[in-house]
Design an enzyme around this catalytic site. Structure first.
Site, PDB file in Angstrom:
ATOM      1  CD  GLU A   1       9.778  10.148  -1.680  1.00  0.00           C
ATOM      2  OE1 GLU A   1      10.725  10.563  -2.379  1.00  0.00           O
ATOM      3  OE2 GLU A   1       8.673   9.825  -2.146  1.00  0.00           O
TER       4      GLU A   1
ATOM      5  NE  ARG B   1       3.822   2.847  11.079  1.00  0.00           N
ATOM      6  CZ  ARG B   1       4.684   3.583  10.358  1.00  0.00           C
ATOM      7  NH1 ARG B   1       5.638   4.294  10.961  1.00  0.00           N
ATOM      8  NH2 ARG B   1       4.616   3.619   9.044  1.00  0.00           N
TER       9      ARG B   1
ATOM     10  CE1 TYR C   1       8.025  19.529   4.723  1.00  0.00           C
ATOM     11  CE2 TYR C   1       9.576  17.964   5.645  1.00  0.00           C
ATOM     12  CZ  TYR C   1       8.584  18.908   5.815  1.00  0.00           C
ATOM     13  OH  TYR C   1       8.147  19.206   7.062  1.00  0.00           O
TER      14      TYR C   1
ATOM     15  CB  SER D   1      12.274  10.044  -9.464  1.00  0.00           C
ATOM     16  OG  SER D   1      11.169   9.289  -9.115  1.00  0.00           O
TER      17      SER D   1
ATOM     18  CG  HIS E   1      -1.570   1.321   1.505  1.00  0.00           C
ATOM     19  ND1 HIS E   1      -2.536   1.860   0.693  1.00  0.00           N
ATOM     20  CD2 HIS E   1      -1.368   2.218   2.495  1.00  0.00           C
ATOM     21  CE1 HIS E   1      -2.901   3.046   1.181  1.00  0.00           C
ATOM     22  NE2 HIS E   1      -2.196   3.296   2.277  1.00  0.00           N
TER      23      HIS E   1
ATOM     24  CB  SER F   1       0.831  29.028  -3.805  1.00  0.00           C
ATOM     25  OG  SER F   1       1.285  28.521  -2.578  1.00  0.00           O
TER      26      SER F   1
ATOM     27  CB  THR G   1       5.384  24.459   8.047  1.00  0.00           C
ATOM     28  OG1 THR G   1       6.568  23.721   7.754  1.00  0.00           O
ATOM     29  CG2 THR G   1       4.185  23.693   7.540  1.00  0.00           C
TER      30      THR G   1
ATOM     31  CE  LYS H   1       4.378  27.209   1.065  1.00  0.00           C
ATOM     32  NZ  LYS H   1       5.192  28.162   0.314  1.00  0.00           N
TER      33      LYS H   1
ATOM     34  CG  HIS I   1      12.025  13.804  12.455  1.00  0.00           C
ATOM     35  ND1 HIS I   1      11.927  15.037  11.887  1.00  0.00           N
ATOM     36  CD2 HIS I   1      11.524  12.949  11.533  1.00  0.00           C
ATOM     37  CE1 HIS I   1      11.383  14.935  10.672  1.00  0.00           C
ATOM     38  NE2 HIS I   1      11.138  13.664  10.452  1.00  0.00           N
ATOM     39  CG  HIS I   2      11.501   9.537  10.243  1.00  0.00           C
ATOM     40  ND1 HIS I   2      10.151   9.431   9.990  1.00  0.00           N
ATOM     41  CD2 HIS I   2      11.908  10.640   9.577  1.00  0.00           C
ATOM     42  CE1 HIS I   2       9.768  10.415   9.198  1.00  0.00           C
ATOM     43  NE2 HIS I   2      10.823  11.171   8.928  1.00  0.00           N
TER      44      HIS I   2
ATOM     45  CG  HIS J   1      12.236  14.586   6.728  1.00  0.00           C
ATOM     46  ND1 HIS J   1      11.083  14.414   7.454  1.00  0.00           N
ATOM     47  CD2 HIS J   1      12.244  15.873   6.350  1.00  0.00           C
ATOM     48  CE1 HIS J   1      10.439  15.564   7.526  1.00  0.00           C
ATOM     49  NE2 HIS J   1      11.125  16.478   6.870  1.00  0.00           N
TER      50      HIS J   1
ATOM     51  CD1 TRP K   1       6.536   2.971   4.618  1.00  0.00           C
ATOM     52  CD2 TRP K   1       7.854   3.956   3.095  1.00  0.00           C
ATOM     53  NE1 TRP K   1       6.852   4.231   5.076  1.00  0.00           N
ATOM     54  CE2 TRP K   1       7.659   4.874   4.159  1.00  0.00           C
ATOM     55  CE3 TRP K   1       8.646   4.374   2.023  1.00  0.00           C
ATOM     56  CZ2 TRP K   1       8.226   6.145   4.190  1.00  0.00           C
ATOM     57  CZ3 TRP K   1       9.207   5.647   2.060  1.00  0.00           C
ATOM     58  CH2 TRP K   1       8.996   6.516   3.132  1.00  0.00           C
TER      59      TRP K   1
HETATM   60  C1  HEM Z   1       5.520  20.528  10.530  1.00  0.00           C
HETATM   61  C2  HEM Z   1       6.046  19.652   9.770  1.00  0.00           C
HETATM   62  C3  HEM Z   1       6.319  18.209  10.159  1.00  0.00           C
HETATM   63  C4  HEM Z   1       6.925  17.717  11.263  1.00  0.00           C
HETATM   64  C5  HEM Z   1       7.474  18.514  12.418  1.00  0.00           C
HETATM   65  C6  HEM Z   1       6.947  16.275  11.137  1.00  0.00           C
HETATM   66  C7  HEM Z   1       7.490  15.408  12.056  1.00  0.00           C
HETATM   67  C8  HEM Z   1       7.466  14.044  11.943  1.00  0.00           C
HETATM   68  C9  HEM Z   1       8.074  13.141  12.863  1.00  0.00           C
HETATM   69  C10 HEM Z   1       8.837  13.552  14.110  1.00  0.00           C
HETATM   70  C11 HEM Z   1       7.853  11.878  12.420  1.00  0.00           C
HETATM   71  C12 HEM Z   1       8.333  10.596  13.055  1.00  0.00           C
HETATM   72  C13 HEM Z   1       7.293  10.043  13.922  1.00  0.00           C
HETATM   73  C14 HEM Z   1       7.653   8.695  14.424  1.00  0.00           C
HETATM   74  O1  HEM Z   1       7.854   7.766  13.631  1.00  0.00           O
HETATM   75  O2  HEM Z   1       7.693   8.555  15.633  1.00  0.00           O
HETATM   76  C15 HEM Z   1       7.102  11.981  11.224  1.00  0.00           C
HETATM   77  C16 HEM Z   1       6.675  10.892  10.483  1.00  0.00           C
HETATM   78  C17 HEM Z   1       6.197  11.007   9.204  1.00  0.00           C
HETATM   79  N1  HEM Z   1       5.894  12.170   8.547  1.00  0.00           N
HETATM   80 FE1  HEM Z   1       6.037  14.039   9.306  1.00  0.00          FE
HETATM   81  N2  HEM Z   1       6.349  15.921   9.976  1.00  0.00           N
HETATM   82  C18 HEM Z   1       5.971  17.076   9.349  1.00  0.00           C
HETATM   83  C19 HEM Z   1       5.367  17.170   8.127  1.00  0.00           C
HETATM   84  C20 HEM Z   1       5.212  16.112   7.273  1.00  0.00           C
HETATM   85  C21 HEM Z   1       4.859  16.232   5.890  1.00  0.00           C
HETATM   86  C22 HEM Z   1       4.593  17.530   5.173  1.00  0.00           C
HETATM   87  C23 HEM Z   1       4.815  14.978   5.390  1.00  0.00           C
HETATM   88  C24 HEM Z   1       4.500  14.498   4.003  1.00  0.00           C
HETATM   89  C25 HEM Z   1       3.760  15.067   3.157  1.00  0.00           C
HETATM   90  C26 HEM Z   1       5.123  14.070   6.448  1.00  0.00           C
HETATM   91  C27 HEM Z   1       5.145  12.706   6.303  1.00  0.00           C
HETATM   92  C28 HEM Z   1       5.519  11.842   7.276  1.00  0.00           C
HETATM   93  C29 HEM Z   1       5.553  10.422   7.111  1.00  0.00           C
HETATM   94  C30 HEM Z   1       5.216   9.660   5.828  1.00  0.00           C
HETATM   95  C31 HEM Z   1       5.958   9.886   8.319  1.00  0.00           C
HETATM   96  C32 HEM Z   1       6.065   8.428   8.699  1.00  0.00           C
HETATM   97  C33 HEM Z   1       7.103   7.674   8.021  1.00  0.00           C
HETATM   98  C34 HEM Z   1       7.054   6.248   8.488  1.00  0.00           C
HETATM   99  O3  HEM Z   1       7.528   5.969   9.593  1.00  0.00           O
HETATM  100  O4  HEM Z   1       6.541   5.397   7.749  1.00  0.00           O
HETATM  101  N3  HEM Z   1       5.351  14.782   7.587  1.00  0.00           N
HETATM  102  N4  HEM Z   1       6.871  13.315  10.935  1.00  0.00           N
HETATM  103 CU   LIG Z   2      10.488  13.180   8.634  1.00  0.00          CU
END
Ligand code: HEM
Ligand SMILES: [Cu+2]
Ligand SMILES: [Cu+2]
Lengths: 537, 299
Positions: free
Chosen positions: A255, A450, A257, A170, A78, A268, A328, A331, A302-303, A253, A143
């Site tokens: 990615e 999860r 973005y 890509s 998925h 916008s 962010t 914006k 942070h992941h 990460h 994934w």
């Molecule tokens: C204010 C902006 C953002 C912050 C501070 C943020 C922070 C975080 C953090 C700390 C995690 C890790 C969480 C964990 O696994 O414990 C996370 C996971 C994730 N974030 Fe964000 N994030 C932000 C915006 C975004 C955006 C814009 C996207 C994508 C469009 C995104 C997509 C993801 C994805 C896909 C994961 C999970 C990845 C995975 O473990 O499979 N995040 N984010």
């Molecule tokens: Cu991230």
């Protein structure tokens, strides 16, 4: 030579007649854009079908439908299909269609490479999806493909080759976009007059070129660990499983973005159109995108807050991540200020854009919470994270793509879509998506990890609600399919060249549908016709 | 919804809402629980989580509020005429600086939390946790400065849950209860027994693939990675049974390797430990007598 001249003449008037000639051999940015969009919509439904399996199994406690291993194949597939098959290619499709139209270029800079970067994709996904039918099944390690687990799978080589192909595609797409934007702009289309969508793609393309090779490196090391006795990630051989995570998230990460910056660009463009007011803080918007892109390279760990990093590293990555909230926020505030003092109407693209601003921001809030490392010790790998990334990716990236489709489909097809059905699609989607994902915050906070196929009865109610929202959201997307098909093939309502009252920009100066070739001669740019032609700031 | 009437649902909701707004502490997942547990240990991220949550709620109300006002006031259908301005330095400075200040405040809190969490020194006790596909192993290393002799065991999903979770078993997950708590998938054959009021250091490792040891009531999770010895600590305040699960995808039965920590008063724990040590001695003696070729592998 008369013959060559007529031939040339021919080329510049219509699409080739034969199906194979037109679609498989295409070097036309519009046709290739269409191919990308059709491909990504197909993948959206395939990935969606996998999600339906997941939500069906999680409908109530106990295992009713699938074996746990197959469940893991579904979560893995998925994500891979949605990220690499649906979201990314649809942005590339939009870039193909719109960037030349927006900067006044006759086509993409490298049309043949454009053909190649599209036609790699179907093969990559056939390779990836075929693993589901093989003995041993598809990839089931998530994934993120963390070793050693991912190395236990028998189909890892297929997955890796598929990832390589997607990466090549890509990178070629990104090179093409950069070359087009930097070299093919009509005279007078200064960089700081370009649509924000074009800016966002320019920056995204650099991110792609920077990180796709990193992913390729990471998966190649997986491959050699599995088949050629290397020990990059094998602790018993002196390797380090955590190394993979660092490399993966150095890609991963940026990615995420890559999947949201073009969305920022789309929103916008749409909000000023329907607010009939120029975007607030054009330069700040561009600068915010650039700084988010820069910061995205220094937040990857942070992941990995729970892998046992040294405290100094946790602190660094925590601060860097929190910093991203500033651009962010800028914006979001700018979008709201664009609406303030406008003269708004609420057609479907605007509805999706407004929903984007609100719901993406909710995802940003949970992102900020996740950035706090001590709290992330609880949140990490729970449904709270699942809720976070679905808010930013579904109600963020995917909603922006739908907004873009409604916004530009009059230009693509020459017809107006059914506003009634568009609105039905919008309301059905926006309600169901919240029924689907909002309760997942509660589940995560209450302690549901999860990627589990079954759960304690304490989690039963919210899972059932979430599943109902899931089926409903899935069904709503069939409406979208219907609206698109109706618009392209059956709609009687012809679109004006400037399909929206408040629309500005070069793409609205060409006929609807956009002819096969546009801007053979560079257009004369009048700043008043541009969406951002007079923005001093 | 899986069982029980509307009445039960409503009372559960009420309990959940009560807990959300600062009522009773609850340590294990409860039906309709909305918020993070306060936990049962000295270190807890709960307060920080609540601060962050409220910060987000307040910012959200302001931003979304402004949006809704805009959507109401500046509609073309109400005769609104678009203004021309596109810029305001004053506003832009405000909404850059104010978030920065809020973030500094949050970062300060979080740094404190991290520093206290990272300090695993001065522990009264050490336990080694090893993750396997798909069970946990616990080895007691030392207690009050003295080495513990051969106390260690595997801990895996208890049998009724295991039977019930088989595909199409047609067994009812709701039926599995211990002391009125629904323990489906959250109970083990042999829990980890620990004393309350004692700083316990955990050494966490992975035996095959990566797992993650997580008990929400203790406030953290820590990955169990092959080749790496991670450290974490807890000091449990109240006796109780605290339930958790593996949190890192580790293969097909990742969802079926729960964790149960039974916290008991110190005296009771010491007694338990002594019994375990005695049993270990007896086992060893029996083995030597039998002249068994090799002792069971110890992970
Ligand atoms: C204010 C902006 C953002 C912050 C501070 C943020 C922070 C975080 C953090 C700390 C995690 C890790 C969480 C964990 O696994 O414990 C996370 C996971 C994730 N974030 Fe964000 N994030 C932000 C915006 C975004 C955006 C814009 C996207 C994508 C469009 C995104 C997509 C993801 C994805 C896909 C994961 C999970 C990845 C995975 O473990 O499979 N995040 N984010
Ligand atoms: Cu991230
Ligand atoms: Cu696991």
């Amino acid at each position: 030579m008369a013959h060559a001249a007529t031939h040339d003449h021919h080329d510049h008037h219509g699409a080739p007649k034969g199906f194979f000639q037109r679609w498989v051999m295409s070097t036309n940015h519009k046709d290739i854009g269409t191919l990308y969009l059709i491909f990504s919509l197909t993948m959206f439904f395939i990935g969606g079908a996998f999600a339906m399996v997941i939500r069906a199994e999680l409908f109530k406690p106990g295992m009713q439908l699938v074996q746990p291993y197959f469940f893991n194949e579904m979560t893995t597939m998925h994500a891979l299909v949605m990220i690499f098959g649906a979201i990314m290619p649809s942005f590339v499709g939009l870039a193909n269609w719109m960037i030349p139209l927006m900067v006044g270029a006759p086509d993409m800079a490298l049309p043949r490479m454009n053909n190649l970067s599209f036609w790699i994709m179907p093969f990559a996904f056939i390779l990836l999806l075929s693993t589901l039918f093989m003995p041993g099944g598809g990839p089931a390690g998530g994934w993120t493909m963390y070793p050693p687990l991912s190395l236990q799978g028998e189909s890892i080589a297929y997955t890796i080759f598929a990832v390589h192909l997607m990466g090549i595609s890509s990178i070629m797409g990104a090179i093409n976009i950069i070359a087009t934007i930097l070299n093919m702009r009509a005279p007078g289309m200064d960089l700081l007059k370009m649509p924000v969508f074009v800016w966002s793609w320019l920056i995204t393309a650099f991110l792609l070129i920077a990180v796709m090779p990193v992913l390729a490196g990471a998966v190649t090391m997986l491959l050699t660990d599995k088949y050629f006795h290397t020990n990059f990630f094998n602790a018993a051989g002196g390797g380090d499983p955590v190394l993979f995570q660092h490399i993966f998230w150095f890609f991963g990460h940026p990615e995420v973005y890559i999947m949201i910056l073009p969305a920022f660009g789309i929103i916008s463009e749409i909000i000023p159109t329907f607010a009939r007011k120029p975007i607030f803080g054009y330069r700040a918007m561009v600068f915010a995108i650039a700084s988010i892109a820069f910061l995205s390279f220094i937040v990857w760990a942070h992941h990995m807050f729970a892998v046992g990093l040294p405290m100094g590293a946790e602190i660094f990555f925590m601060y860097a991540t929190m910093l991203i909230a500033v651009p962010t926020g800028v914006k979001v505030f700018n979008w709201v200020s664009t609406m303030w003092g406008g003269s708004m109407t609420f057609e479907t693209p605007m509805l999706f854009s407004i929903a984007f601003v609100i719901l993406f921001t909710i995802g940003g809030f949970s992102g900020l919470m996740l950035a706090l490392a001590p709290a992330d010790f609880q949140y990490h790998d729970t449904y709270f994270v699942v809720a976070h990334f679905h808010y930013v990716l579904v109600t963020g990236a995917a909603f922006s793509i739908m907004a873009a489709a409604y916004y530009w489909i009059p230009k693509w097809s020459g017809n107006m879509y059914s506003e009634t059905w568009g609105k039905i699609h919008f309301w059905s989607s926006v309600i169901s998506v919240n029924v689907l994902f909002f309760p997942q915050h509660f589940l995560g906070l209450a302690g549901m990890p999860r990627r589990i196929p079954d759960y304690n009865v304490a989690f039963a109610n919210f899972n059932m609600i979430s599943s109902i929202g899931g089926f409903w959201f899935g069904a709503s997307q069939l409406i979208f399919l219907g609206v698109v098909i109706h618009c392209v093939f059956f709609s009687k309502k012809k679109a004006a060249d400037r399909s929206w009252e408040g629309a500005k920009g070069l793409e609205w100066t060409v006929p609807s549908p956009a002819p096969f070739h546009t801007f053979d001669v560079p257009p004369v740019i009048h700043d008043d016709e541009l969406a951002h032609g007079n923005t001093e700031h | 919804m899986t069982s029980g009437g509307i009445g039960r649902s409503v009372s559960a909701w009420a309990a959940g809402a009560f807990a959300l707004f600062g009522g009773t502490a609850w340590a294990n997942p409860e039906p309709n629980q909305l918020n993070m547990t306060k936990g049962a240990a000295e270190w807890s991220p709960y307060a920080m989580h609540m601060v962050a949550l409220w910060v987000c709620v307040v910012i959200g109300v302001v931003v979304f509020g402004a949006m809704f006002v805009a959507m109401f006031r500046f509609r073309k259908s109400r005769g609104a005429v678009a203004e021309k301005w596109t810029h305001s330095t004053k506003l832009e400075v405000v909404w850059t600086v104010v978030p920065v200040i809020i973030l500094i405040f949050l970062a300060h809190l979080a740094t404190g939390g991290l520093t206290s969490f990272a300090d695993t020194t001065n522990a009264d006790m050490t336990i080694k946790v090893t993750g396997y596909q798909w069970k946990w192993r616990y080895d007691y290393v030392d207690y009050k400065g003295k080495g513990v002799d051969q106390v260690g065991f595997m801990s895996k999903l208890e049998e009724t849950s295991d039977r019930t979770r088989q595909l199409k078993s047609n067994l009812d997950p709701d039926k599995i209860q211990v002391d009125g708590y629904h323990t489906y998938l959250l109970d083990v054959d042999k829990p980890l027994v620990v004393p309350v009021g004692t700083k316990i250091r955990f050494i966490i490792v992975g035996g095959d693939v990566i797992h993650s040891w997580w008990v929400p009531a203790l406030g953290w999770k820590m990955d169990a990675i092959p080749g790496i010895a991670n450290a974490a600590w807890t000091k449990i305040k109240e006796p109780g049974v605290y339930r958790g699960q593996c949190a890192e995808l580790c293969g097909q039965d990742h969802g079926f390797m729960p964790i149960v920590v039974k916290a008991v008063p110190k005296a009771e724990f010491e007694q338990w430990l002594a019994t375990q040590e005695d049993e270990a001695k007896v086992r060893k003696a029996a083995q030597t007598a039998q002249n068994a070729p090799a002792p069971a592998p110890q992970g």
